[in-house]
Design a protein around this motif. Sequence first.
Motif, PDB file in Angstrom:
ATOM      1  N   TYR A  39       4.204 -23.625  -4.539  1.00 43.42           N
ATOM      2  CA  TYR A  39       3.878 -23.654  -3.098  1.00 43.42           C
ATOM      3  C   TYR A  39       2.991 -24.860  -2.824  1.00 43.42           C
ATOM      4  O   TYR A  39       3.084 -25.510  -1.792  1.00 43.42           O
ATOM      5  CB  TYR A  39       3.153 -22.380  -2.672  1.00 43.42           C
ATOM      6  CG  TYR A  39       4.015 -21.131  -2.694  1.00 43.42           C
ATOM      7  CD1 TYR A  39       4.938 -20.891  -1.674  1.00 43.42           C
ATOM      8  CD2 TYR A  39       3.903 -20.199  -3.716  1.00 43.42           C
ATOM      9  CE1 TYR A  39       5.717 -19.745  -1.678  1.00 43.42           C
ATOM     10  CE2 TYR A  39       4.670 -19.045  -3.732  1.00 43.42           C
ATOM     11  CZ  TYR A  39       5.579 -18.830  -2.710  1.00 43.42           C
ATOM     12  OH  TYR A  39       6.351 -17.699  -2.731  1.00 43.42           O
ATOM     13  N   VAL A  45       3.796 -21.442  -9.467  1.00 37.79           N
ATOM     14  CA  VAL A  45       3.654 -19.986  -9.413  1.00 37.79           C
ATOM     15  C   VAL A  45       4.683 -19.367 -10.363  1.00 37.79           C
ATOM     16  O   VAL A  45       4.401 -18.423 -11.071  1.00 37.79           O
ATOM     17  CB  VAL A  45       3.857 -19.495  -7.959  1.00 37.79           C
ATOM     18  CG1 VAL A  45       4.068 -17.999  -7.902  1.00 37.79           C
ATOM     19  CG2 VAL A  45       2.654 -19.902  -7.111  1.00 37.79           C
ATOM     20  N   GLY A  68       3.933 -13.551  -9.195  1.00 33.80           N
ATOM     21  CA  GLY A  68       5.145 -14.244  -8.747  1.00 33.80           C
ATOM     22  C   GLY A  68       6.388 -13.374  -8.658  1.00 33.80           C
ATOM     23  O   GLY A  68       7.498 -13.895  -8.533  1.00 33.80           O
ATOM     24  N   SER A  70       7.374 -11.298  -6.161  1.00 29.40           N
ATOM     25  CA  SER A  70       8.015 -11.456  -4.848  1.00 29.40           C
ATOM     26  C   SER A  70       8.606 -12.854  -4.710  1.00 29.40           C
ATOM     27  O   SER A  70       9.689 -13.035  -4.156  1.00 29.40           O
ATOM     28  CB  SER A  70       7.016 -11.211  -3.718  1.00 29.40           C
ATOM     29  OG  SER A  70       6.559  -9.885  -3.751  1.00 29.40           O
ATOM     30  N   THR A  71       7.888 -13.827  -5.231  1.00 30.89           N
ATOM     31  CA  THR A  71       8.388 -15.211  -5.175  1.00 30.89           C
ATOM     32  C   THR A  71       9.732 -15.309  -5.894  1.00 30.89           C
ATOM     33  O   THR A  71      10.669 -15.953  -5.395  1.00 30.89           O
ATOM     34  CB  THR A  71       7.353 -16.174  -5.804  1.00 30.89           C
ATOM     35  OG1 THR A  71       6.125 -16.056  -5.077  1.00 30.89           O
ATOM     36  CG2 THR A  71       7.831 -17.604  -5.771  1.00 30.89           C
ATOM     37  N   HIS A 232       5.265  -1.685  -8.939  1.00 35.20           N
ATOM     38  CA  HIS A 232       3.959  -1.647  -9.605  1.00 35.20           C
ATOM     39  C   HIS A 232       3.817  -0.441 -10.514  1.00 35.20           C
ATOM     40  O   HIS A 232       3.047  -0.474 -11.467  1.00 35.20           O
ATOM     41  CB  HIS A 232       2.836  -1.622  -8.557  1.00 35.20           C
ATOM     42  CG  HIS A 232       2.447  -2.984  -8.090  1.00 35.20           C
ATOM     43  ND1 HIS A 232       1.938  -3.945  -8.940  1.00 35.20           N
ATOM     44  CD2 HIS A 232       2.513  -3.572  -6.882  1.00 35.20           C
ATOM     45  CE1 HIS A 232       1.708  -5.045  -8.269  1.00 35.20           C
ATOM     46  NE2 HIS A 232       2.062  -4.849  -7.007  1.00 35.20           N
TER      47      HIS A 232
END
Length: 276
Positions: A39, A45, A68, A70-71, A232
């Motif tokens: 980013y 990331v 990372g 979600s990235t 999670h």
Amino acid sequence: MSGAATVRPRPTVPAGAPTAPVPTGARRGLEIRGLVKEYVPGQPVLRGIDLDVAPEGITAVIGPSGTGKSTLIRCINRLVEPTRGEIRLHGEALTGLRGRALRLARRRIGMVFQEYNLVERLSVMENVLCGRLGYVPVWRAWLRRYPAEDIERAFALLDAVGLPDHATRRADALSGGQRQRVGIARALMQRPELLLADEPTSSLDPKTAVEVLELLARLTAEAGVPVIVNIHNVELAKRFAGRIVGMAGGAIVFDGPPEALEPVHLRQIYGGEDWL
Ligand SMILES: Nc1ncnc2c1ncn2[C@@H]1O[C@H](COP(=O)(O)OP(=O)(O)OP(=O)(O)O)[C@@H](O)[C@H]1O
Ligand SMILES: [Mg+2]
């Protein structure tokens, strides 16, 4: 990779197979090579992710906040632009696509979100039909004139997710669990070749979370759609996924079946051990 384990995707039940037909030889699944995301230039990331996901089964991605996950998912459907690397779905590059080609690629990938992302003021039925937006001409969607077969299928999906009597209710009148069921129906309405789910149960109570994951697992198995789910809750990941991918510091540090995931790996993924 510290998990010696080999990858064993869950067997799937080919019931109904609502996915678009892809020639068998072409069903190579997802291939990610050398994926880097920065980013901020010079501050990666994702640090060169290599990952193959078979065209079936559930793959759970676990890892600490900010690592990372979600990235990674967003790079796959190009909500985030990868800095370097390649992503292919059944052999076709997703990276580098623009305009119409990108829209066509995106409709092959369903998405389920933590906060559901429903259109609150629309009915449940209209939200499910939104899954067809990549397919019907914009004017048809705007006039809410979906083909009869789409409407029939939306009703069938509402039935399948346990909401047969909720078609005309507004989305904002539903509970979290019901909303996520609509989110799953909408994603399947798209007839995706891959389903991405980013923390789909983090906003739900433990019992509802299990029910929603059971539903997701059953319907995607029936449809023959592979799933990548960020989650999670390690216990839930082990219960529902055939494969666990553990990330730390923007890299994959574990990759294997749930039964191979030991405390030593959890320490490596999450750091420390006081919490174990
Ligand atoms: N749009 C953005 N612009 C700049 N930095 C970002 C952006 N999105 C994410 N990041 C940073 O990238 C890193 C990874 O974030 P990401 O959301 O992918 O982590 P995550 O593993 O999904 O975390 P969580 O478990 O909390 O959801 C974090 O340091 C985050 O601050
Ligand atoms: Mg995240």
